[in-house]
Every structure is written in structure tokens, then in C-alpha cells.
Design an enzyme around this catalytic site. Structure first.
Site, PDB file in Angstrom:
ATOM      1  CG  ASP A 287     -14.847-105.242   1.151  1.00 17.62           C
ATOM      2  OD1 ASP A 287     -14.590-106.501   1.405  1.00 17.62           O
ATOM      3  OD2 ASP A 287     -15.852-104.749   0.641  1.00 17.62           O
ATOM      4  CD1 TRP A 288     -18.713 -99.490   2.322  1.00 16.50           C
ATOM      5  CD2 TRP A 288     -20.213-100.355   0.313  1.00 16.50           C
ATOM      6  NE1 TRP A 288     -20.116 -98.364   1.831  1.00 16.50           N
ATOM      7  CE2 TRP A 288     -21.222 -99.112   0.857  1.00 16.50           C
ATOM      8  CE3 TRP A 288     -20.228-100.680  -0.881  1.00 16.50           C
ATOM      9  CZ2 TRP A 288     -21.486 -98.572   0.411  1.00 16.50           C
ATOM     10  CZ3 TRP A 288     -21.956-100.145  -1.401  1.00 16.50           C
ATOM     11  CH2 TRP A 288     -22.433 -99.511  -0.470  1.00 16.50           C
TER      12      TRP A 288
END
Ligand code: GLC
Length: 755
Positions: A287-288
Site C-alpha cells: 500500500d502507499w
């Protein structure tokens, strides 16, 4: 001269065309390409950057963007996210193809969560439709629009089961139930990916967030997660497995730590379970920034250490941590990371690119004519309108106040959300134009035009409404209250639209209090003083504790955030042109103190007796929800009769029931089957959804609905992860919600099987 130019063009293109056109299976082509790649080029495929400059302009001047640009030109970028528009995608792809040595095409990802430009209802609302066909179609529409703008990968479906309405991201999932969530997860994967990923209107899906994110402690986003093996195996993981079984191309891991190990570096999750036991062949993206966040988790000492832990944990691609691109080479050269891990990750990533057909034609998703033809496509508007109507849940309808008359009554529409064209799009509507939703006011005016009175009432919020900033909820300025009271006083019926702004739920939007935000309860109190015929339309992204409102309103329609066609969908339901058929995918609590609250709870050792205090309960609140999971009314009534339970073979059980529409209006009913395993080798929920079917039944007609209970429905996962079906006594309940229905029982003799 021309001949030389043509030769150069041919040679410059031959680099990647040879991969796409070469013979053999995709695996063989991937292996052939891998052999040609340097270690740096392999690591480049594992690196994903966010869009970083106005591509139509010159090379970026800002330092960070320039570094990304240079990496793009030297084959050090495998994917981009948040790049939209055929022209922009084409420009970036052209750089990657023509300027890097091997010309490996980029894969372009985007959060196509519930629609692209034509927005569907938020996923929690779609779940309330219990209509798998409509849900799949909604994802298909989103994929068609996104792919027309050059996107070939969506970071969806989000399949995190959650029982905690304080968590803002409940709007993004399918609610509290594993069985419903698993069926919906598969439907969304099929909608996005179609039957052939190489088609230009299909996009790679991404099961996220792996795993446990929906169990963030105290409902606070990004918070720690600590669950037992029974919850992990029986509640959290099955929807992800359903995505694997549906052929999902990618996974995204999650920000949270799971039982002490951050998911991004969690080899039990990503290697043992996903790539091992489940034999998943796609790739996992972080994820980011979640690789770098393992430093904040205090699980890694620096970005190099975090990169080592992430690749060992099974994370194949790095979204915006810059860890892999800056540290993997050294980690391999010093022996801290085996090149086998790199090759496995790159094999997975290249395989998806081949499956998408990007090596055959890297510009296949760059059809400018298709892009122009798809905006506001009539079919798409019809499709999202259909599922928006099907997502609405009728929670109360005393005196049959609904449906509204189309004439003969003075109707007043009240509420700040009633003429809001932005909020109904929800928070994950990144590609949609702001204010592109049909408002409730516009939808109702289409029915009764100028005869509809409208009063805004107090503002719900003030200031900017953006994806990344907190919304400023108005709790002081009561202007508009008097005008609303006057409008209510001179009306026969009031339609009051209350709830949450779309940016009050979604990522980073946890709440400690689930009451109506701002001055909305005060508005309802004022109106209730002068008019008792109140239709409450709720537009919210999560269950709310509307205890008082439930008593004050005569009718309640849960509309959620229904997307682009909000106003038309709500009006068609309110005026009876569509009979509501939705059922709650999440329990509505009476108070936030009950949360986490869910229907499939454990009985505990103290379910009673209740005459003294020594049983599992609160002294200041009952245990029951305000509205239970699976609950939803109709403008007609459905009666359940003739429950039959028969055995089929050693273990299979056939359950049938007759459902009759006893009212005057055709309607749809979600027939639900709940199973209770009375005694088992681990504690089991008091009941669990193990089957449902949404049936359309004409007024006065009946339909027989049949369910098959087999291995997948009758068993559970033991603490070691083994799936088992045990003998013993079971109870069945079949009805229109999780609390009431026809009851029966059966016994499974002498079978304890793992297969
Ligand atoms: C966000 C979300 C994730 C999303 C990703 C890319 O932080 O957690 O769901 O897909 O970043 O936007």
C-alpha cells in the site's frame, strides 16, 4: 535517409515487440525476458511511482520528479498510479518503451473503487443490494470507463470484513459478514477482469488490504490489529481466498501490523498462505508507502532494512516508498536478499503485463476515440441507476407513509444534503467530476416540479470538501433552522435528508461518535415539533446510531451515498416506481459503546440467566442492534412457509422454503439462510449466513427457494488453519433478516472430514 530512419524506428521498436510476438506460453515468454534483464532492470519492474508531473509540459523541474523521470527513461519504473487520460498514458508509455533498453511497458493503476467517471453507489451500499449480478455489472461499467482512459489495473475490490462502524473505510467494503463479503468479492473481480484480461475493456483487479485492516483497534484507521486464529481463518481470510478462486490478478497488502508483524513484511500472510497454501500466481503491491512505514512500526531500522523485510515477506512491488529502487541492488549484492526473490517478484509482475496484452501492444489502452465516446454513456448511467435503487434499504414505513403520492399532497424537502451534488459521490470517486451527482432535489423535482417546497436548513459543513483534508462540520451556525420549520409546518409530508458528507467516511475518517453529525438532530427535533409525517432519507457511509430519529421519523430510507444517479434513484424509490429490496450488510448499533457489533457473535459462557448481573451484557444498553444485519423492508410483504430439510448423500443437506408475496406490489426479497453449529471443537458463532438468494416475486405469487449446504458451508477452520466438517447437531433459520425466520434442525452423523 528515409530508409535509415525507418530502420532506426524498426530497431527501436524491435526491443519489446520481440517479447510480445515471440512464440510460446506466457510463462515461457516471461522466462525469456527475465534472462535478458539486468538486476537493475528487474528491480525497476518492482518500483511503482505516483504520477509526478504535468506530462504535457517539459521534463519536470522539481528534484524528486526529475529523478522519477530519469528512472522512467532508464527502465527503473514498472508501474505508475494516478495517471489518467489517454494522452498522458501514451506519453509515459512512449518514454518507457522507446527510451529504456528493453522497452518493457508500464502498467497503469488507479483507485477505481465504485465507478470511474460514472459513479456507482459506495461499495457498502452495493453490498446492501445483495444482487451479485448488478454488482458485477457495476464493476464492468467501471472497468470499461477506466480502460478507455488508459488505466489497466484497479486497486479494488477492497474485501476487508469489519464490524466496527467507527472505521471510516467501512464504506469501501461489503460489511460485517464473511459469506456475503466473499460472494461480493468474487463478483467484483469478475466484473473488473471479465473473462479475458487481454481485452481492452477489462482491467486487472487487486484484492486488498491483505490482511486484517478492517479489525483496526478501536476503529482508528491504520491502527494495530491483533486477532486470534479463528477470527483470522474464519472471518478475515475467506473473502481474499474467494478473490484468488475468482482469478484475481493482484493483491495489495495493508498498512496495519497483524499480531505483531506488519502485513507488508508478513511472510506468513504473503508467502505461507497466499503464495503457498492458496498457490496465488499474481503479484502483491504494497500500500502507499507501507514498506517505509515499517520504520514507523518500529519493525525496521531504516528504509534499506524495511526493503529487505518487505521482499522477504513476499511484497513484490513498492508503491511510493522508494525503498526497492534505492536499496534492493545493494541488498542482493551483499547477499542479504536472494536474487531468487527478485526473479520471483519480477516473474509475477511481467506475467500480469503479458496477460493484459501490454507486450503485444503497449498502447492498446490508448484509444482516443473510445475515450471520447464513453463519457456519460447512457448505458452506464442506466447501470449505476439500477444498482443505486437496488442498494436502498427501507428501515421503517409506519402507516405506509411511503411510497409518496405523486399529487394531492404538499411535500417539503429539507436538509443540506438534499441539494448536495458532490457528497453523494462518496469519498473514493477520484476520477469523477465534482458535483456531477443528481441531487435529491433534482430527482424529486422531476416528479413533482415546482409543487415541491425546499428548505436547506443549517449547513452540514463549512469550508473546503477534499479527499485529503478534514471536513469542518458545522456545530454552531443554526441559520436556516427557522426557514426549515416554516417549510415543515406548511407541508403534509416532510422528506428530510440527513446523514454524513461523503468525505466523513473513507480513508482517514474514523469517528468516535456515530450520531448524526453537526446540527442535524436539532433540525429533526425542530421539524418534529410541527410535523409528524417525516420521511427520513439517510445518506451516510457507515451505520449510524439514529435511536431518537428512528422514533421521530414515520418512515426511514437508508440511501447511503448512491453515486452519480443519487437523486433519480432516491426519487424513484420514494414515489414507488421502484420497490426497495435492500438488506443491511452491517448491523446498526444503538450506541457507539456497543461497537464492534455484529450478528454472528459468540454465545460466551454467560449468555444468561439474566435475573442477576452475572451475564454478558451492559448495564446501560441492551445487547441488540437498532437494526440487525440482513434487515430491510419492502412496500409489499413476504411470507415464509414450508421449510423442508432433507439429506443428500452422506453430508449434503438440501433446504427449501416457499416465499409468498402477500401484498399488492411486485417486489424482490433476499431470502437468507443462517446455520448454527450447536457444538464444535472450537466456539462457533450463534449463527452464520450460509446462503442467500434474491428473488423477484409478483404480487400474490409464491416461489420455492432451495439451498444446498455442503462441505464449504458446513465446516470451519481450526486454529492450525485446517478446514474441517464435524458431525453433530445443527440448526437452520431461513428468513428475510438475521433475527427472524422459519427454524429447523438436522444432524450430521459420524463424519469428521478435512476434505
Ligand atoms: C491508499 C489506500 C489504498 C489505495 C492506495 C493508492 O492509501 O490505502 O487502498 O489503493 O493508497 O491510492
Amino acid at each position: 535517409m528515409l530508409r535509415i530512419i525507418l530502420l532506426i524506428v524498426f530497431l527501436s521498436q524491435s526491443a519489446f515487440y520481440s517479447f510480445g510476438q515471440s512464440s510460446g506460453t506466457i510463462d515461457q515468454k516471461v522466462r525469456a525476458l527475465l534472462k535478458k534483464m539486468t538486476l537493475e532492470e528487474k528491480i525497476g519492474q518492482m518500483n511503482q511511482y505516483n504520477g509526478f508531473w504535468d506530462i504535457t509540459g517539459p521534463a519536470p523541474s522539481e528534484e524528486n520528479a526529475r529523478k522519477k523521470y530519469d528512472h522512467l527513461r532508464t527502465g527503473m519504473v514498472g508501474s505508475m498510479l494516478n495517471i489518467r487520460g489517454v494522452e498522458n498514458v501514451r506519453k509515459l508509455q512512449k518514454i518507457a518503451i522507446e527510451e529504456s533498453r528493453l522497452g518493457i511497458p508500464l502498467i497503469f493503476g488507479f483507485d477505481v473503487i465504485h465507478g470511474y467517471k460514472t459513479i456507482s453507489p459506495i461499495p457498502l451500499a452495493e453490498a446492501a443490494s445483495w444482487d451479485l449480478e448488478a454488482i458485477e455489472k457495476s464493476a464492468r461499467i467501471a472497468a470499461t470507463e477506466a480502460s478507455a482512459e488508459g488505466i489497466n489495473w484497479t486497486f479494488a475490490p477492497m474485501v476487508d470484513i469489519t464490524r466496527d462502524a467507527r472505521w471510516g473505510r467501512v464504506m469501501e467494503g461489503a460489511g460485517e459478514d464473511t459469506y456475503l463479503g466473499s460472494r461480493i468479492a468474487a463478483a467484483r473481480v469478475k466484473g473488473f477482469q471479465g473473462s479475458d484480461l487481454s481485452q481492452t475493456n477489462t482491467i486487472a483487479a487487486c484484492a486488498k488490504h491483505f490482511a486484517g485492516y478492517g479489525f483496526s483497534e478501536s476503529g482508528k484507521d491504520y491502527n494495530t490489529v491483533d486477532v486470534g486464529t479463528s477470527t483470522l481463518f474464519n472471518t478475515i481470510l475467506p473473502p481474499f481466498k474467494a478473490c484468488v478462486d475468482a482469478g484475481v490478478a493482484t493483491f495489495m497488502n495493508s498498512f496495519n501490523d497483524l499480531n505483531g508483524i506488519p502485513a507488508t513484511g508478513n511472510s506468513f500472510l504473503q508467502r505461507d498462505v497466499l503464495k503457498g497454501k492458496w498457490n496465488f500466481k499474481g503479484f502483491v503491491v504494497s500500500d502507499w508507502g507501507s514498506i517505509g512505514e515499517m520504520i514507523d512500526h518500529r519493525f525496521a531500522k531504516d528504509l534499506k532494512d524495511a526493503s529487505r523485510l518487505a521482499i522477504h515477506g513476499g511484497c513484490d512491488m513498492d508503491m511510493e516508498s522508494y525503498g526497492y529502487v534505492n536499496h534492493l541492488k545493494t541488498l542482493v549484492e551483499t547477499g542479504a536478499v536472494s536474487v531468487k526473490h527478485i526473479d520471483d517478484a519480477v516473474f509475477r509482475i511481467l506475467k500480469v503485463k503479458f496477460q493484459l496484452g501490454l507486450f503485444d501492444d503497449p498502447f492498446k489502452y490508448c484509444d482516443i476515440e473510445k475515450e471520447k465516446s464513453l463519457v456519460g454513456h447512457a448505458d452506464h448511467l442506466d447501470g449505476v441507476l439500477d444498482i443505486a435503487k437496488k442498494s436502498m434499504v427501507l428501515l421503517k414505513n409506519d402507516n405506509n407513509l411511503l411510497p409518496l403520492p405523486k399529487s394531492g399532497k404538499r411535500i417539503a424537502l429539507i436538509g443540506d444534503l438534499a441539494d448536495d451534488k458532490n457528497s453523494p459521490l462518496g469519498s473514493w470517486r477520484l476520477a469523477a467530476a465534482d458535483n456531477s451527482a443528481v441531487s435529491v432535489l433534482e430527482g424529486m423535482q422531476k416528479y413533482i416540479g415546482k409543487s415541491l417546497a425546499f428548505a436547506n436548513g443549517p449547513k452540514l459543513f463549512t469550508g473546503a470538501e477534499t479527499f485529503i483534508n478534514e471536513l469542518n462540520i458545522n456545530t454552531t451556525d443554526t441559520s436556516g433552522l427557522g426557514e426549515a420549520r416554516v417549510a415543515a409546518q406548511s407541508a403534509d409530508i416532510v422528506v428530510l435528508v440527513l446523514g454524513e458528507h461523503g468525505y466523513q467516511s473513507g480513508e482517514g475518517r474514523s469517528r468516535t461518535n456515530l450520531d448524526l453529525p453537526g446540527l442535524q438532530q436539532e433540525l429533526l427535533d425542530e421539524i418534529f415539533k410541527v410535523n409528524k409525517n417525516i420521511v427520513l432519507v439517510l445518506m451516510n457511509g457507515r451505520p449510524l446510531t439514529i435511536v431518537k430519529a428512528k422514533d421521530q421519523a414515520t418512515a426511514i430510507l437508508e440511501a447511503w451515498q448512491p453515486g452519480t444517479q443519487s437523486g433519480h434513484a432516491i426519487a424513484q424509490v420514494l414515489f414507488g416506481d421502484f420497490n426497495p429490496s435492500g438488506k443491511l450488510p452491517m448491523s446498526f448499533p444503538r450506541s457507539t459503546g456497543q461497537v464492534p457489533l455484529y450478528y454472528n457473535y459468540k454465545s460466551t459462557g454467560r449468555p444468561g440467566p439474566k435475573d442477576l448481573v452475572f451475564w454478558s451484557h451492559y448495564s446501560d444498553e441492551i445487547n441488540a442492534p437498532l437494526f440487525p444485519f440482513g434487515f430491510g423492508l419492502s412496500y409489499t410483504n413476504f411470507e415464509y412457509t414450508n421449510l423442508k430439510i432433507t439429506k443428500k448423500g452422506v453430508r449434503d443437506i438440501v433446504v427449501s422454503v416457499v416465499v409468498t408475496n402477500t401484498g399488492k406490489m411486485d417486489g424482490s426479497e433476499v431470502v437468507q439462510l443462517y446455520l448454527t453449529d450447536k457444538v464444535a471443537s472450537i466456539t462457533r458463532p450463534v449463527k452464520e449466513l450460509k446462503g442467500f438468494e434474491k428473488v423477484q416475486i409478483a404480487a400474490g405469487k409464491s416461489k420455492e427457494v432451495t439451498f444446498l449446504l455442503s462441505r464449504d458451508e458446513l465446516g470451519f477452520f481450526k486454529e492450525n488453519g485446517d478446514y474441517i466438517v464435524e458431525s453433530g447437531d445443527f440448526e437452520i433459520m431461513v428468513g428475510g433478516n438475521s433475527e427472524k425466520g422459519l427454524n429447523g434442525s438436522f444432524t450430521l452423523d459420524k463424519i469428521v472430514s478435512k476434505k
